[in-house]
Design a protein around this motif. Structure first.
Motif, short mmCIF file in Angstrom:
data_model
loop_
_atom_site.label_atom_id
_atom_site.label_comp_id
_atom_site.label_asym_id
_atom_site.label_seq_id
_atom_site.Cartn_x
_atom_site.Cartn_y
_atom_site.Cartn_z
N LEU A 95 0.93 -1.17 0.05
CA LEU A 95 -0.01 0.10 0.10
C LEU A 95 0.92 1.29 0.16
O LEU A 95 0.58 2.23 -0.96
N HIS A 96 1.93 1.43 0.89
CA HIS A 96 2.70 2.46 1.05
C HIS A 96 3.44 2.78 -0.34
O HIS A 96 3.77 4.01 -0.41
N ASP A 97 3.87 1.88 -0.94
CA ASP A 97 4.51 1.96 -2.17
C ASP A 97 3.69 2.32 -3.46
O ASP A 97 4.27 2.70 -4.44
N ALA A 98 2.22 2.47 -3.29
CA ALA A 98 1.49 2.67 -4.36
C ALA A 98 1.32 4.33 -4.73
O ALA A 98 1.89 5.10 -3.60
N PRO A 99 0.99 4.48 -5.68
CA PRO A 99 0.65 6.22 -6.16
C PRO A 99 -0.25 6.60 -4.81
O PRO A 99 -1.21 6.02 -4.48
N LEU A 100 -0.09 8.03 -4.49
CA LEU A 100 -0.80 8.72 -3.43
C LEU A 100 -2.23 9.01 -3.97
O LEU A 100 -2.36 9.26 -5.12
N PRO A 101 -3.08 8.84 -3.23
CA PRO A 101 -4.33 9.48 -3.42
C PRO A 101 -4.53 10.96 -3.86
O PRO A 101 -3.54 11.74 -3.27
N PRO A 102 -5.43 11.65 -4.35
CA PRO A 102 -5.24 12.88 -4.88
C PRO A 102 -5.74 14.18 -3.74
O PRO A 102 -5.66 15.10 -4.19
N TRP A 103 -6.26 13.58 -2.57
CA TRP A 103 -6.70 14.40 -1.49
C TRP A 103 -5.62 14.70 -0.61
O TRP A 103 -4.75 13.85 -0.36
N PRO A 104 -5.48 15.67 0.19
CA PRO A 104 -4.67 16.10 0.97
C PRO A 104 -4.61 15.34 2.26
O PRO A 104 -5.79 14.82 2.92
N GLY A 105 -3.51 14.99 2.76
CA GLY A 105 -3.40 14.50 4.31
C GLY A 105 -3.06 15.50 5.36
O GLY A 105 -3.36 16.74 5.01
N ARG A 106 -2.98 15.16 6.80
CA ARG A 106 -2.98 16.06 7.75
C ARG A 106 -1.49 16.51 7.90
O ARG A 106 -0.31 15.83 7.83
N SER A 107 -1.33 17.93 8.22
CA SER A 107 0.10 18.30 8.34
C SER A 107 0.81 18.00 10.00
O SER A 107 0.04 17.72 10.88
N VAL A 108 2.19 17.98 9.89
CA VAL A 108 2.59 17.88 11.20
C VAL A 108 2.25 18.85 12.10
O VAL A 108 2.07 18.53 13.32
N ALA A 109 2.00 20.14 11.74
CA ALA A 109 1.60 21.33 12.54
C ALA A 109 0.05 21.02 13.12
O ALA A 109 -0.09 21.24 14.34
N GLU A 110 -0.67 20.67 12.36
CA GLU A 110 -2.01 20.25 12.72
C GLU A 110 -2.22 19.14 13.58
O GLU A 110 -2.88 19.24 14.83
N ILE A 111 -1.61 17.98 13.55
CA ILE A 111 -1.15 16.97 14.45
C ILE A 111 -0.81 17.41 15.73
O ILE A 111 -1.33 17.07 16.84
N ALA A 112 0.41 18.37 15.72
CA ALA A 112 0.76 18.60 17.01
C ALA A 112 -0.05 19.31 17.88
O ALA A 112 -0.31 19.41 19.08
N SER A 113 -0.70 20.38 17.17
CA SER A 113 -1.78 21.14 17.89
C SER A 113 -2.81 20.44 18.33
O SER A 113 -3.33 20.54 19.65
N GLU A 114 -3.27 19.47 17.57
CA GLU A 114 -4.43 18.66 18.24
C GLU A 114 -3.94 17.62 19.51
O GLU A 114 -4.85 17.71 20.43
#
Length: 249
Positions: A95-114
């Motif tokens: 799965l991790h080696d597959a092409p990325l899905p076209p929608w965005p993921g979460r940023s490091v800053a967002e995760i840290a704030s949460e």
């Protein structure tokens, strides 16, 4: 059409969504159609086995049941073989080696704030001792670094991975799929089952950072505790999230 159904099993239910099993079909009812959209698209893109979509009539998504059984459950010993755990690691790598899905993921800053907000809630409300929260927040810092985005499942709990014998037959619940940190998937898969980490890593292959996986164990347990409590789950059950946090001390 489903006929000759003797009973309806409630698999999971809370105020955001519910999953029912009716015969050989799972009915997922979700008020947030964005999650359902992601799930359907991610399953179509994933290069590993996923449930067949039988039909979709919002807010209901009907999926065929997977053969086999779940790899295990949090808080309970897994009866799956070491080879099955290694197969789960290999599936994650594919799965991790597959092409990325076209929608965005979460940023490091967002995760840290949460994470900081959840740690404050845990301490302020006396849910966990402050020293336990502070210690695990310090461990979690190792996960909050730049990463090369991978196609991640986003909630790769062992209950979402089905195996038959030593083979993975399918992976469920793709609503959190997005570009993200591959180590987060491996941490989610092995949370509370550190004894199988070596098996998963053996199946996954190279590019595994064990310190980051352990950091994600702390981060996921801290960040998810309030949601679990508020939705009727118990992170203080033996072997679950609070025990994971205590094991880091």
């Amino acid at each position: 059409m489903m006929t000759d159904v003797d009973e309806v099993e409630v698999v999971v239910a809370h105020d955001e969504r519910a999953t029912l099993r009716v015969g050989d079909v799972f009915l997922k009812i979700d008020a947030d159609q964005r999650r359902a959209d992601v799930e359907v698209e991610a399953m179509a893109m994933a290069p590993i086995p996923t449930p067949e979509v039988r039909w979709r009539r919002p807010p209901v998504l009907a999926l065929a049941a997977l053969p086999g059984t779940a790899l295990g459950r949090l808080g309970e010993p897994s009866t799956a073989s070491s080879a099955a755990w290694a197969a789960a690691g290999a599936a994650a790598r594919t799965l991790h080696d597959a092409p990325l899905p076209p929608w965005p993921g979460r940023s490091v800053a967002e995760i840290a704030s949460e994470l900081d907000a959840e740690c404050e809630w845990l301490v302020t409300n006396g849910v966990l001792p402050a020293d336990l929260v502070v210690h695990n927040r310090r461990i979690a810092e190792a996960a909050l670094r730049p990463w090369t985005p991978a196609f991640t499942h986003g909630d790769l709990q062992l209950t979402h991975v089905f195996v038959e014998g030593d083979e993975v037959t399918g992976v469920l619940d793709w609503s959190e799929a997005a570009p993200g940190d591959a180590m987060y998937d491996l941490a989610t898969l092995t949370l509370g089952h550190e004894e199988h980490l070596d098996d998963v890593v053996a199946g996954y292959g190279t590019d595994v950072d064990l310190d980051v996986i352990r950091a994600w164990w702390s981060l996921r347990s801290l960040r998810g505790a309030r949601w679990l409590v508020e939705h009727g789950f118990d992170p203080s059950s033996p072997g679950c999230e609070f025990d994971v946090l205590r094991s880091r001390m």
